[in-house]
Design a protein around this motif. Structure first.
Motif, short mmCIF file in Angstrom:
data_model
loop_
_atom_site.label_atom_id
_atom_site.label_comp_id
_atom_site.label_asym_id
_atom_site.label_seq_id
_atom_site.Cartn_x
_atom_site.Cartn_y
_atom_site.Cartn_z
N LYS A 171 9.55 21.99 2.32
CA LYS A 171 9.98 21.88 3.36
C LYS A 171 9.68 22.99 3.33
CE LYS A 171 13.22 21.35 7.40
NZ LYS A 171 14.59 21.36 7.95
N GLU A 172 9.82 24.20 2.62
CA GLU A 172 9.80 25.78 3.03
C GLU A 172 7.64 25.55 2.63
OE1 GLU A 172 11.12 28.14 0.04
OE2 GLU A 172 12.94 27.79 0.40
N GLU A 173 6.95 24.76 1.92
CA GLU A 173 6.08 25.34 2.16
C GLU A 173 4.89 24.13 2.94
OE1 GLU A 173 4.28 26.78 -0.06
OE2 GLU A 173 5.77 27.61 -1.14
N GLY A 174 5.91 23.02 3.81
CA GLY A 174 4.99 22.75 5.11
C GLY A 174 4.78 21.01 4.45
N ASP A 175 5.64 20.47 3.31
CA ASP A 175 5.13 19.70 2.27
C ASP A 175 6.54 19.00 2.74
OD1 ASP A 175 3.58 17.01 2.28
OD2 ASP A 175 3.94 18.30 -0.33
N PHE A 176 6.36 17.20 3.28
CA PHE A 176 7.16 16.48 2.75
C PHE A 176 7.43 15.55 1.25
CE2 PHE A 176 4.69 14.70 6.54
CZ PHE A 176 4.99 14.96 7.82
N ASP A 177 8.72 15.55 1.72
CA ASP A 177 9.22 14.73 -0.51
C ASP A 177 9.54 13.21 -0.84
OD1 ASP A 177 11.96 14.35 0.77
OD2 ASP A 177 12.79 16.23 0.28
N ASN A 178 9.11 12.92 0.58
CA ASN A 178 9.44 11.52 0.79
C ASN A 178 9.23 10.81 1.89
OD1 ASN A 178 11.24 8.92 1.76
ND2 ASN A 178 12.26 9.45 2.17
N VAL A 179 7.96 9.64 1.90
CA VAL A 179 6.74 9.18 2.65
C VAL A 179 6.83 7.92 2.17
CG1 VAL A 179 5.86 11.31 2.63
CG2 VAL A 179 4.93 9.66 1.10
N SER A 180 6.68 7.09 3.75
CA SER A 180 5.50 5.76 3.53
C SER A 180 3.99 5.69 4.60
CB SER A 180 7.03 4.84 4.26
OG SER A 180 7.81 5.00 3.40
N VAL A 181 3.34 5.06 4.36
CA VAL A 181 2.54 4.53 4.63
C VAL A 181 2.10 3.39 4.71
CG1 VAL A 181 0.21 4.95 4.43
CG2 VAL A 181 0.98 6.88 3.54
N VAL A 182 1.45 2.97 6.02
CA VAL A 182 1.02 1.20 5.90
C VAL A 182 -0.12 1.24 6.69
CG1 VAL A 182 1.30 -0.74 7.11
CG2 VAL A 182 3.08 0.50 6.83
N MET A 183 -1.55 1.22 5.72
CA MET A 183 -2.57 0.80 5.90
C MET A 183 -3.04 -1.02 6.40
SD MET A 183 -4.30 3.26 3.71
CE MET A 183 -3.82 2.49 1.85
N LYS A 184 -3.88 -1.00 7.33
CA LYS A 184 -4.59 -2.70 7.60
C LYS A 184 -6.09 -2.23 7.56
CE LYS A 184 -3.47 -4.08 11.95
NZ LYS A 184 -3.74 -4.28 12.83
N GLY A 185 -6.30 -3.05 6.92
CA GLY A 185 -8.06 -3.70 6.00
C GLY A 185 -8.36 -4.04 6.91
N ALA A 186 -9.44 -4.03 6.80
CA ALA A 186 -10.63 -5.04 8.16
C ALA A 186 -10.57 -6.49 7.96
CB ALA A 186 -12.19 -4.76 7.35
N ASN A 187 -9.68 -7.38 7.04
CA ASN A 187 -9.65 -8.34 7.10
C ASN A 187 -8.77 -8.91 7.25
OD1 ASN A 187 -12.21 -9.13 6.58
ND2 ASN A 187 -12.32 -9.13 5.16
N ASN A 188 -7.50 -7.91 8.34
CA ASN A 188 -6.02 -7.85 8.45
C ASN A 188 -5.20 -7.50 7.87
OD1 ASN A 188 -6.32 -7.86 11.58
ND2 ASN A 188 -7.10 -9.54 11.67
N GLU A 189 -5.33 -7.26 6.10
CA GLU A 189 -4.74 -7.23 5.34
C GLU A 189 -4.18 -5.83 5.31
OE1 GLU A 189 -8.04 -6.55 4.71
OE2 GLU A 189 -8.57 -7.58 3.00
N LEU A 190 -2.43 -5.88 5.17
CA LEU A 190 -1.43 -5.36 4.67
C LEU A 190 -0.97 -4.28 3.51
CD1 LEU A 190 0.70 -5.86 7.97
CD2 LEU A 190 -0.93 -4.74 7.86
#
Length: 335
Positions: free
Chosen positions: A205-224
């Motif tokens: 946190k002191e370094e301005g970063d996260f220790d825990n993340v989640s990402v959701v991305m969408k593909g061009a053919n509506n894949e998740l």
């Protein structure tokens, strides 16, 4: 080129040591140089695997004594060293990420893609036997059309603060492997939404970063695609994947040193701990990556991950970073 492919390893940290071991295990290769500004680090590698020590990568690249380099030095050196490799006609297997600034990656893109040498990016997980089997089953139509991809990657514990400070952040340092793996199954990502949290590590946190993340991305053919990352996991190195399609589902589970399970009055299906470090879990992938690099040099083709794969992963990492800090979904164009 001599009978054996002459190799220099640039960067004698833990990843350099792993690459040196892979070179040593490959009869077609000769480890000629290990290069590091701290010569004591390089001497540890050469003591185990042979070769000469140098603290000058430019001199080694231009020496005429090598045919290829494996670049495992700090990220800021990657593109400058690749430029020197092109000028010297020396093939290069380069660790990720290409750079922490996408502008530098874009400026070098045309030169890299027009180069007569082989430039392969070190996204080793694509060459892991488990992921190769997963890819083969997807390609054979086992799950039909992909609808969802779920990738989980949790380290056993956070890297030291000094490393975090120069890493470029969790998305560019850690999640970037998952961004590349996501594109292995859903090549054309068009939108990225990310969330970050500080759950347990004060110095991250002191370094301005996260220790825990989640990402959701969408593909061009509506894949998740869903990516879950953490800098710690009490039960070991957590590496799982799931591919879901209209005909079924495929999964990769964590690996242990033993498959023995115990069943007692106190517990059932208790197994051995999961592998505790990425160098153990992905040892085979580094050897396979190197074999593919060698074959690519022989055939004149990049058979592993390309420069543009590295560019795409960094674009996704930058988009995730922006999304996590702004709360917005970010449209991306990987072309």
């Amino acid at each position: 080129m001599t009978q054996k492919l002459r190799i220099a390893i640039i960067g004698a940290g833990r990843i350099g040591y792993v690459h040196a071991g892979s070179v040593n295990d490959t009869p077609e290769l000769e480890l000629v140089y290990v290069v590091d500004p701290f010569e004591e680090n390089a001497k540890k590698v050469t003591a185990a695997f042979g070769g000469k020590v140098s603290n000058d990568p430019s001199a080694v690249i231009a020496s005429g004594e090598i045919d290829a380099v494996i670049i495992g030095s700090p990220t800021a050196t990657h593109i400058p060293l690749l430029r020197e490799c092109i000028a010297a006609g020396v093939h290069a297997l380069c660790e990720k990420p290409l750079d922490l600034d996408i502008k530098n990656v874009e400026e070098f893109r045309a030169q890299a893609n027009a180069a007569k040498i082989n430039i392969t990016l070190g996204f080793n997980r694509r060459q892991d036997p488990q992921y190769l089997a997963l890819k083969a089953k997807v390609a054979s139509g086992t799950v039909g059309s992909i609808e969802q991809v779920i990738l989980t990657s949790r380290d056993p514990g956070p890297a030291p603060q000094a490393y975090i400070a120069v890493s470029g952040g969790i998305f560019r340092d850690m999640t970037i492997h998952d961004f590349d793996m996501a594109r292995n199954f859903v090549p054309n990502i068009v939108e990225v939404t990310a969330f970050g949290a500080n759950s347990f590590c004060d110095y991250i946190k002191e370094e301005g970063d996260f220790d825990n993340v989640s990402v959701v991305m969408k593909g061009a053919n509506n894949e998740l695609v869903t990516i879950v990352n953490s800098r710690h996991a009490a039960f070991g190195y957590d590496q799982r994947a799931e591919i879901f399609g209209d005909k079924g589902m495929l999964q990769i589970s964590n690996l242990s040193d033993s498959t023995v399970k115990s069943f007692t009055k106190d517990s059932t299906t208790a197994g051995e701990p999961f592998m505790d470090f990425f160098l153990e879990r992905y040892a085979d992938s580094y050897r396979n990556e190197l074999k593919l690099f060698i074959e690519g040099i022989k055939t004149g083709k990049v058979l592993g991950s390309t420069y543009d794969d590295g560019r795409a992963a960094l674009i996704l990492a930058d988009a995730a970073h922006e999304s996590a800090h702004t709360g917005k979904s970010i449209k991306v164009n990987l072309n």
